[in-house]
Design a protein around this motif. Structure first.
Motif, PDB file in Angstrom:
ATOM      1  N   LEU A 275       1.281   5.340   1.672  1.00  0.00           N
ATOM      2  CA  LEU A 275       1.014   4.548   0.481  1.00  0.00           C
ATOM      3  C   LEU A 275       2.325   4.414  -0.284  1.00  0.00           C
ATOM      4  O   LEU A 275       2.904   5.409  -0.716  1.00  0.00           O
ATOM      5  CB  LEU A 275      -0.047   5.214  -0.387  1.00  0.00           C
ATOM      6  N   CYS A 276       2.790   3.180  -0.448  1.00  0.00           N
ATOM      7  CA  CYS A 276       4.061   2.920  -1.115  1.00  0.00           C
ATOM      8  C   CYS A 276       3.795   2.135  -2.390  1.00  0.00           C
ATOM      9  O   CYS A 276       3.137   1.090  -2.360  1.00  0.00           O
ATOM     10  CB  CYS A 276       4.991   2.126  -0.200  1.00  0.00           C
TER      11      CYS A 276
ATOM     12  N   THR B 294       2.215   9.599   0.041  1.00  0.00           N
ATOM     13  CA  THR B 294       2.562   8.628  -0.988  1.00  0.00           C
ATOM     14  C   THR B 294       4.008   8.750  -1.423  1.00  0.00           C
ATOM     15  O   THR B 294       4.536   9.849  -1.577  1.00  0.00           O
ATOM     16  CB  THR B 294       1.652   8.816  -2.222  1.00  0.00           C
TER      17      THR B 294
ATOM     18  N   LEU C 167      -1.685  11.072  -8.151  1.00  0.00           N
ATOM     19  CA  LEU C 167      -1.106  10.872  -6.820  1.00  0.00           C
ATOM     20  C   LEU C 167      -0.811  12.204  -6.142  1.00  0.00           C
ATOM     21  O   LEU C 167      -1.034  12.367  -4.937  1.00  0.00           O
ATOM     22  CB  LEU C 167       0.162  10.031  -6.924  1.00  0.00           C
TER      23      LEU C 167
ATOM     24  N   SER D 216      -2.793  12.917  -2.610  1.00  0.00           N
ATOM     25  CA  SER D 216      -1.969  12.623  -1.437  1.00  0.00           C
ATOM     26  C   SER D 216      -1.783  13.837  -0.540  1.00  0.00           C
ATOM     27  O   SER D 216      -1.721  14.982  -1.007  1.00  0.00           O
ATOM     28  CB  SER D 216      -0.591  12.121  -1.882  1.00  0.00           C
TER      29      SER D 216
ATOM     30  N   PHE E 116       3.601  13.949  -1.382  1.00  0.00           N
ATOM     31  CA  PHE E 116       3.953  13.025  -2.457  1.00  0.00           C
ATOM     32  C   PHE E 116       5.449  13.104  -2.744  1.00  0.00           C
ATOM     33  O   PHE E 116       6.024  14.186  -2.845  1.00  0.00           O
ATOM     34  CB  PHE E 116       3.171  13.356  -3.730  1.00  0.00           C
TER      35      PHE E 116
END
Length: 244
Positions: free
Chosen positions: A5-6, A50, A66, A70, A73
């Protein structure tokens, strides 16, 4: 199966991309961004690692969310390991979007001299050479800043809305402002490309950013338009650190 996830939070919008290795499988853009916007992605993909990049002050609630959700992270900072040689003299002041952009371009066209032009609230020009050394770049006012500046710092010039124009020369004040701003940017970009090609004749140029579509067909020089270039770079940084 794990996914990346960007998140690229800019001055005026936030772009989000989900990658499976190097393949972008989903992307979204938000004018306003909060952690509620990405809750569905964690439910959909389950195993998400992430990376979060922002050019504004980060929302600590978003960061905490996040980190909690995640698998791993990364908040991109000047201390994050990247797969290029960053020679910027003040890396702590370098925009994270600029850094991700050259990483993405270098991945897409390795062993190539590259100019990355990101046309957003500001226009940034960043150069990375064929050996993977980031040499630096410049920052210039974006379309909105130029249009507002002409209006706010003069007594009589109107505020003109940004839009496409094919008029090289304006026929009234409104069109003169619009053409002056839009074609000024065209000549600015072409000028940088021409100057860099004197020393780097095989230079490739990437255009990215929210206002790219205004200029893709107006430049005399060939370019690669890639609206997801920064997301690509963030994904490569995330994968690079996962291998460490």
């Amino acid at each position: 199966m794990s996914f990346s996830l960007c998140i690229d939070q800019g001055n005026s919008r936030t772009k989000i991309g989900v990658f499976e290795q190097d393949n972008l499988i989903e992307s979204q853009t938000f004018d306003y961004f909060s952690f509620e916007d990405i809750g569905a992605l964690f439910h959909k993909y389950r195993d998400l690692s992430t990376i979060f990049s922002t050019v504004v002050k980060p929302d600590e609630k978003v960061i905490a969310y996040l980190k909690e959700k995640s698998l791993s992270f990364i908040e991109l900072t000047h201390e994050t390991k990247v797969p290029i040689n960053n020679q910027y003299k003040t890396p702590e002041t370098l925009g994270k979007d600029r850094l991700a952009g050259v990483v993405g371009a270098s991945f897409l066209k390795p062993h190539t001299d590259i100019l990355v032009v990101d046309i957003g609230s500001a226009i940034t020009f960043d150069f990375i050479d064929s050996t993977g050394v980031y040499r630096g770049g410049n920052i210039s006012p974006g379309i909105g800043i130029r249009l507002r500046g002409l209006h706010e710092f003069t007594q009589k010039l109107p505020l003109v809305e940004a839009k496409q124009t094919n008029e090289l020369l304006g026929s009234d004040t409104q069109s003169a402002i619009l053409s002056g701003v839009m074609y000024g940017i065209v000549f600015e970009i072409d000028g940088y490309i021409d100057e860099l090609r004197k020393e780097h004749p095989l230079l490739s140029t990437f255009l990215t950013g929210g206002s790219t579509f205004y200029f893709v067909n107006k430049l005399k020089n060939a370019i690669f338009a890639n609206e997801n270039l920064i997301l690509t770079g963030l994904n490569r940084i995330l994968l690079y650190n996962a291998q460490k």
